[in-house]
Design a protein around this motif. Sequence first.
Motif, PDB file in Angstrom:
ATOM      1  N   ALA A  43      17.123 -34.042  37.371  1.00 20.31           N
ATOM      2  CA  ALA A  43      15.661 -33.554  38.465  1.00 20.31           C
ATOM      3  C   ALA A  43      14.430 -33.944  38.065  1.00 20.31           C
ATOM      4  N   ARG A  44      14.351 -34.898  38.790  1.00 18.77           N
ATOM      5  CA  ARG A  44      12.696 -35.125  38.747  1.00 18.77           C
ATOM      6  C   ARG A  44      11.203 -34.455  39.933  1.00 18.77           C
ATOM      7  N   GLY A  45      10.129 -34.554  38.893  1.00 17.18           N
ATOM      8  CA  GLY A  45       8.978 -33.963  39.518  1.00 17.18           C
ATOM      9  C   GLY A  45       8.641 -35.165  40.427  1.00 17.18           C
ATOM     10  N   LEU A  46       7.394 -34.938  39.686  1.00 21.29           N
ATOM     11  CA  LEU A  46       6.406 -35.704  40.358  1.00 21.29           C
ATOM     12  C   LEU A  46       6.377 -37.586  39.617  1.00 21.29           C
ATOM     13  N   GLY A  47       7.784 -37.422  38.606  1.00 19.93           N
ATOM     14  CA  GLY A  47       7.178 -38.915  37.523  1.00 19.93           C
ATOM     15  C   GLY A  47       5.900 -38.895  37.062  1.00 19.93           C
ATOM     16  N   ARG A  48       4.953 -37.809  36.206  1.00 22.58           N
ATOM     17  CA  ARG A  48       4.171 -37.802  35.688  1.00 22.58           C
ATOM     18  C   ARG A  48       4.116 -37.852  34.307  1.00 22.58           C
ATOM     19  N   SER A  49       5.102 -37.659  34.246  1.00 19.93           N
ATOM     20  CA  SER A  49       5.562 -37.966  32.160  1.00 19.93           C
ATOM     21  C   SER A  49       5.716 -39.622  32.325  1.00 19.93           C
ATOM     22  N   TYR A  50       5.560 -40.366  31.585  1.00 26.27           N
ATOM     23  CA  TYR A  50       5.085 -41.506  31.415  1.00 26.27           C
ATOM     24  C   TYR A  50       5.603 -42.647  30.852  1.00 26.27           C
ATOM     25  N   SER A  81       8.593 -22.600  44.405  1.00 25.55           N
ATOM     26  CA  SER A  81       9.846 -23.595  44.054  1.00 25.55           C
ATOM     27  C   SER A  81       8.817 -23.872  43.464  1.00 25.55           C
ATOM     28  N   ALA A  82      10.225 -24.848  42.305  1.00 27.06           N
ATOM     29  CA  ALA A  82      10.295 -25.380  40.956  1.00 27.06           C
ATOM     30  C   ALA A  82       9.508 -27.177  41.661  1.00 27.06           C
ATOM     31  N   GLY A  83       9.558 -27.735  42.717  1.00 26.47           N
ATOM     32  CA  GLY A  83       8.721 -28.809  43.271  1.00 26.47           C
ATOM     33  C   GLY A  83       7.303 -28.609  43.404  1.00 26.47           C
ATOM     34  N   GLY A 105      -3.475 -33.088  31.784  1.00 21.23           N
ATOM     35  CA  GLY A 105      -4.673 -34.028  32.403  1.00 21.23           C
ATOM     36  C   GLY A 105      -4.643 -34.355  33.779  1.00 21.23           C
ATOM     37  N   THR A 106      -3.322 -33.554  34.227  1.00 16.27           N
ATOM     38  CA  THR A 106      -3.378 -33.545  36.115  1.00 16.27           C
ATOM     39  C   THR A 106      -3.047 -32.785  36.801  1.00 16.27           C
ATOM     40  N   ARG A 107      -3.343 -32.728  38.047  1.00 17.07           N
ATOM     41  CA  ARG A 107      -2.564 -31.199  38.574  1.00 17.07           C
ATOM     42  C   ARG A 107      -1.460 -32.131  39.417  1.00 17.07           C
ATOM     43  N   TYR A 108      -1.261 -33.149  39.582  1.00 22.85           N
ATOM     44  CA  TYR A 108      -0.093 -33.793  40.074  1.00 22.85           C
ATOM     45  C   TYR A 108       1.167 -33.744  39.863  1.00 22.85           C
ATOM     46  N   VAL A 109       1.680 -33.131  39.036  1.00 24.77           N
ATOM     47  CA  VAL A 109       2.835 -32.712  38.211  1.00 24.77           C
ATOM     48  C   VAL A 109       3.556 -31.321  38.797  1.00 24.77           C
ATOM     49  N   THR A 110       4.963 -30.995  38.995  1.00 20.68           N
ATOM     50  CA  THR A 110       5.579 -29.881  39.592  1.00 20.68           C
ATOM     51  C   THR A 110       5.812 -28.695  38.586  1.00 20.68           C
ATOM     52  N   ILE A 115       7.629 -26.435  32.736  1.00 22.45           N
ATOM     53  CA  ILE A 115       8.383 -26.197  32.854  1.00 22.45           C
ATOM     54  C   ILE A 115       9.069 -26.630  31.423  1.00 22.45           C
ATOM     55  N   ALA A 116      10.218 -28.131  31.907  1.00 26.59           N
ATOM     56  CA  ALA A 116      10.709 -28.994  31.792  1.00 26.59           C
ATOM     57  C   ALA A 116      10.282 -29.753  30.523  1.00 26.59           C
ATOM     58  N   THR A 117       8.645 -29.867  30.160  1.00 28.55           N
ATOM     59  CA  THR A 117       8.105 -30.407  29.378  1.00 28.55           C
ATOM     60  C   THR A 117       7.616 -29.225  28.410  1.00 28.55           C
ATOM     61  N   GLY A 164      12.515 -28.538  27.662  1.00 30.85           N
ATOM     62  CA  GLY A 164      14.488 -28.604  27.564  1.00 30.85           C
ATOM     63  C   GLY A 164      14.431 -30.226  28.260  1.00 30.85           C
ATOM     64  N   MET A 165      13.624 -30.755  29.342  1.00 31.99           N
ATOM     65  CA  MET A 165      13.431 -32.103  29.608  1.00 31.99           C
ATOM     66  C   MET A 165      14.434 -32.725  30.838  1.00 31.99           C
ATOM     67  N   GLY A 166      14.774 -31.164  31.072  1.00 32.39           N
ATOM     68  CA  GLY A 166      15.585 -31.049  32.285  1.00 32.39           C
ATOM     69  C   GLY A 166      17.019 -31.003  31.940  1.00 32.39           C
ATOM     70  N   HIS A 400       6.049 -36.221  18.081  1.00 29.71           N
ATOM     71  CA  HIS A 400       5.632 -37.075  19.272  1.00 29.71           C
ATOM     72  C   HIS A 400       5.721 -36.206  20.631  1.00 29.71           C
ATOM     73  N   TYR A 401       5.430 -36.800  21.384  1.00 27.11           N
ATOM     74  CA  TYR A 401       5.879 -35.421  22.457  1.00 27.11           C
ATOM     75  C   TYR A 401       6.684 -36.677  22.990  1.00 27.11           C
ATOM     76  N   LEU A 402       7.686 -35.725  23.963  1.00 25.82           N
ATOM     77  CA  LEU A 402       8.791 -36.254  24.400  1.00 25.82           C
ATOM     78  C   LEU A 402       7.983 -36.971  26.262  1.00 25.82           C
ATOM     79  N   ALA A 403       7.042 -36.048  26.765  1.00 24.48           N
ATOM     80  CA  ALA A 403       7.143 -36.596  27.876  1.00 24.48           C
ATOM     81  C   ALA A 403       5.922 -37.387  27.970  1.00 24.48           C
ATOM     82  N   LYS A 404       5.224 -37.975  27.300  1.00 26.73           N
ATOM     83  CA  LYS A 404       5.047 -39.224  26.623  1.00 26.73           C
ATOM     84  C   LYS A 404       5.551 -40.343  25.990  1.00 26.73           C
ATOM     85  N   ASP A 405       6.276 -40.081  25.908  1.00 22.08           N
ATOM     86  CA  ASP A 405       7.792 -40.777  25.019  1.00 22.08           C
ATOM     87  C   ASP A 405       8.228 -41.854  26.004  1.00 22.08           C
TER      88      ASP A 405
HETATM   89  C1  FAD Z   1      -2.992 -38.205  33.395  1.00 23.07           C
HETATM   90  C2  FAD Z   1      -1.730 -37.553  33.124  1.00 23.07           C
HETATM   91  C3  FAD Z   1      -2.644 -36.392  32.285  1.00 23.07           C
HETATM   92  C4  FAD Z   1      -1.578 -35.764  31.251  1.00 23.07           C
HETATM   93  N1  FAD Z   1      -1.439 -34.530  30.607  1.00 23.07           N
HETATM   94  C5  FAD Z   1      -1.529 -33.790  30.303  1.00 23.07           C
HETATM   95  C6  FAD Z   1      -1.348 -33.199  29.222  1.00 23.07           C
HETATM   96  O1  FAD Z   1      -2.360 -32.510  29.243  1.00 23.07           O
HETATM   97  N2  FAD Z   1      -0.800 -31.868  28.348  1.00 23.07           N
HETATM   98  C7  FAD Z   1       0.874 -32.760  28.820  1.00 23.07           C
HETATM   99  O2  FAD Z   1       1.188 -31.504  28.315  1.00 23.07           O
HETATM  100  N3  FAD Z   1       1.609 -33.649  29.663  1.00 23.07           N
HETATM  101  C8  FAD Z   1       0.540 -34.352  30.224  1.00 23.07           C
HETATM  102  N4  FAD Z   1       0.239 -35.113  30.824  1.00 23.07           N
HETATM  103  C9  FAD Z   1       2.335 -35.170  30.754  1.00 23.07           C
HETATM  104  C10 FAD Z   1       2.913 -33.984  32.179  1.00 23.07           C
HETATM  105  O3  FAD Z   1       1.817 -33.457  32.102  1.00 23.07           O
HETATM  106  C11 FAD Z   1       3.468 -34.072  32.014  1.00 23.07           C
HETATM  107  O4  FAD Z   1       5.111 -35.375  31.710  1.00 23.07           O
HETATM  108  C12 FAD Z   1       4.344 -33.540  33.323  1.00 23.07           C
HETATM  109  O5  FAD Z   1       6.299 -32.783  33.169  1.00 23.07           O
HETATM  110  C13 FAD Z   1       4.724 -34.013  34.403  1.00 23.07           C
HETATM  111  O6  FAD Z   1       5.335 -32.961  35.719  1.00 23.07           O
HETATM  112  P1  FAD Z   1       6.043 -33.282  36.859  1.00 23.07           P
HETATM  113  O7  FAD Z   1       6.681 -32.800  37.861  1.00 23.07           O
HETATM  114  O8  FAD Z   1       5.928 -35.547  37.173  1.00 23.07           O
HETATM  115  O9  FAD Z   1       7.400 -34.390  35.853  1.00 23.07           O
HETATM  116  P2  FAD Z   1       8.866 -35.433  35.894  1.00 23.07           P
HETATM  117  O10 FAD Z   1       7.774 -36.300  35.191  1.00 23.07           O
HETATM  118  O11 FAD Z   1       9.187 -36.151  37.326  1.00 23.07           O
HETATM  119  O12 FAD Z   1      10.166 -35.073  34.894  1.00 23.07           O
HETATM  120  C14 FAD Z   1       8.931 -34.801  33.511  1.00 23.07           C
HETATM  121  C15 FAD Z   1      10.605 -33.496  32.557  1.00 23.07           C
HETATM  122  O13 FAD Z   1      10.997 -32.691  33.734  1.00 23.07           O
HETATM  123  C16 FAD Z   1      12.229 -32.989  34.109  1.00 23.07           C
HETATM  124  N5  FAD Z   1      11.946 -31.851  35.146  1.00 23.07           N
HETATM  125  C17 FAD Z   1      11.027 -31.915  36.441  1.00 23.07           C
HETATM  126  N6  FAD Z   1      11.713 -30.969  37.728  1.00 23.07           N
HETATM  127  C18 FAD Z   1      12.460 -30.318  37.045  1.00 23.07           C
HETATM  128  C19 FAD Z   1      13.237 -29.119  37.347  1.00 23.07           C
HETATM  129  N7  FAD Z   1      13.037 -28.646  38.599  1.00 23.07           N
HETATM  130  N8  FAD Z   1      14.426 -28.997  37.083  1.00 23.07           N
HETATM  131  C20 FAD Z   1      14.744 -29.429  35.262  1.00 23.07           C
HETATM  132  N9  FAD Z   1      13.755 -30.120  35.097  1.00 23.07           N
HETATM  133  C21 FAD Z   1      13.015 -30.519  36.025  1.00 23.07           C
HETATM  134  C22 FAD Z   1      12.181 -33.852  34.034  1.00 23.07           C
HETATM  135  O14 FAD Z   1      14.427 -33.965  34.020  1.00 23.07           O
HETATM  136  C23 FAD Z   1      12.038 -34.719  33.336  1.00 23.07           C
HETATM  137  O15 FAD Z   1      12.570 -34.006  31.917  1.00 23.07           O
HETATM  138  C24 FAD Z   1      -0.614 -35.844  31.877  1.00 23.07           C
HETATM  139  C25 FAD Z   1       0.491 -36.979  32.701  1.00 23.07           C
HETATM  140  C26 FAD Z   1      -0.333 -37.651  33.222  1.00 23.07           C
HETATM  141  C27 FAD Z   1      -0.164 -38.461  33.842  1.00 23.07           C
END
Ligand code: FAD
Length: 446
Positions: A43-50, A81-83, A105-110, A115-117, A164-166, A400-405
Motif C-alpha cells: 500500500a502507498r499513501g501520499l509518498g511522504r516517506s523519504y 478511510s485509510a486514504g 511536519g507535513t499534513r500531506y500524509v494519509t 499508522i504504518a509508520t 509495521g510499514m505496510g 534510525h527511523y524507517l519512514a526516513k530511511d
Molecule cells: C516534510 C516532511 C515532514 C515529516 N515530518 C515527520 C514528523 O514530524 N514525524 C514523523 O513521524 N514523520 C514525519 N515525516 C514522515 C511521514 O510522516 C511518514 O513517512 C508518513 O508515513 C507518510 O505518510 P504517507 O501517507 O505519505 O505514506 P507513504 O510514504 O506513502 O507510505 C509509508 C508507509 O506506510 C505504508 N502504508 C501507507 N498506506 C497504508 C495502508 N493503507 N495500509 C497499510 N500500510 C500503508 C506504506 O506501505 C509504507 O510502508 C515527514 C515527512 C515529510 C515529507
Amino acid sequence: MSDAQQLFTGWGRTAPTLARPVSTCVHDVAAAVAAAGPRGIIARGLGRSYGDPAQNAGGDVLTPLPSSIDLDEATGLARVSAGTSLHDLIRAALPRGWFVPVTPGTRYVTVGGAIATDVHGKNHHRDGGFGSHVRELRLVTADGGEWTVSPQQDGELFWATVGGMGLTGVITEATVAMTPVESPLLRVHTRRVDDLATLMALMQEADRDATYSVAWIDTLARGRHLGRSVLTTGEHASADEARARGGTGAGVPGDPLRVVPPVVPSGLVSRTSIRAFNELWFRKAPRDRRDELQGVGQFFHPLDGIADWNRLYGPAGFVQYQLVVPDRAAEVLSVVLERIAERGHPSFLSVLKRLGDEGPGLLSFPLRGWTLAMDLPAARDLEPLLRELDALVLGAGGRHYLAKDARMSPETLAAGYPRLAEFRRIRDRVDPNRVFCSDLARRLDL
Ligand SMILES: Cc1cc2nc3c(=O)[nH]c(=O)nc-3n(C[C@H](O)[C@H](O)[C@H](O)COP(=O)(O)OP(=O)(O)OC[C@H]3O[C@@H](n4cnc5c(N)ncnc54)[C@H](O)[C@@H]3O)c2cc1C
C-alpha cells in the motif's frame, strides 16, 4: 486493471523503481491483494516517506483509497478511510472543535501511512505516537480476510501493524480519537538559542510545560556556536484568546502554492546557498517572542506552503537522516553535529525534538530521548559519514527511523530494533508467503 507501470520514488527522490499502480475502493482491496503477482503488493499513501517503503519494484503498488470522514462531534471519534489525508481530516474537524491527536511536519500524509509508520509529532513527549490514538482499524490480510483489530482484539497484530510499514496487510479504515480544541490557533513562544547545551536544557524544561516543542538547528554552525537554533513551543489557544486577537479564520490550513517547476537545475542547493539560508533563518527569528497566535499550517507545517519543495534538490535528490538516542546518551548529539559540520555536509532543514516513552508498536521508532532529523543532499561522500554515524547511534542504544530511511543496512536495522524477531513471527503468521513486499522490505530483509 492495466499492466502499465509507473515510476515511484519516496519524498527524497533517490532510487526510483517501476511498479504497477493499482487503484481501488475500500471494498475491493481483498481482490487487489489476491491478484498480486510474484513480486507482491504494497500500500502507498501520499509518498511522504523519504525512502523506499511505498515502492515495490516489478510488483504492485496500491494507491491511496478514496477519502472518507465520519466524525462523531460528541465523542471526537473519527472513522476514516485509510486514504484520507491529515490535510482533509484537519480541515473537516478543526471548525468543529477537534484536531488530529498527532501530526508530523507535513499534513500531506494519509491516515494509513501515519499508522504504518506510527508517526510522531511535536507532542510525542506528552501524547505518544499516532498509533496510540487509534481505537481500532480494519485490515485486509494476505489470505483475503478483512479483520477488525485493536489493542483489545488481536492486540498482537494491531501493534505489529502500527509502525509495521505496510507489511502485515492493507489498512482500509481506522477509528482515531481526536483532540478537543477551542480554536484553530496556537499560542507560540519562539526563541533564538546560541548553543546546544542551552537548547537541550530548555527543551527538557519544555517536556514539563509545553504541549508542543521543536527546534530548528543550524548544522553548519561550529565551535561555541554548535547547536545554535530556534526553539518553538506551542499550546492550543483558547476561544477567548482567538477572539481577542481578531478571530480564527486564518487558523484552518489552506492548499499549497505551486511554485517549484517540475525540472530544477542541479546545483541550486549548494553549501553556499544552504549556509546563507541558515544564517538568514537564524537572524530572522525573534530573540524571544511570546504569545504569538499562529495557524495550524504556520506552526506545524511550514513547508507545506510550497508544493513539491523536494524538487529543489535537483535530480540527485536527498536523504533524510533521522536518529533517536536515549537520554543517557545525549552527548552523542554533539558528536553527530560536530561530524556533520566538520565534513561540510550542508542541511537546510535540521530538527531536534524530544520523544517520550517507547510505545507498544513493535517497529515504532520513538524511544525516550532526543531525535535529530537532517535533510542532506545526496552526495558521493555522504554514505561513509552516515555509516560512522550509524555506529555511534547504535553504540548509544539508539536507532534510525524507517519512514526516513533510504540507505541503512539490515544489520543496522536489527541492532536498533530489539523487537524485530517478534514482528517477524507475527508477520509470518499473517503473511507466510510475503504477499506484502516493498523495496524497503527487500533491502532490509524485513
Ligand atoms: C516534510 C516532511 C515532514 C515529516 N515530518 C515527520 C514528523 O514530524 N514525524 C514523523 O513521524 N514523520 C514525519 N515525516 C514522515 C511521514 O510522516 C511518514 O513517512 C508518513 O508515513 C507518510 O505518510 P504517507 O501517507 O505519505 O505514506 P507513504 O510514504 O506513502 O507510505 C509509508 C508507509 O506506510 C505504508 N502504508 C501507507 N498506506 C497504508 C495502508 N493503507 N495500509 C497499510 N500500510 C500503508 C506504506 O506501505 C509504507 O510502508 C515527514 C515527512 C515529510 C515529507
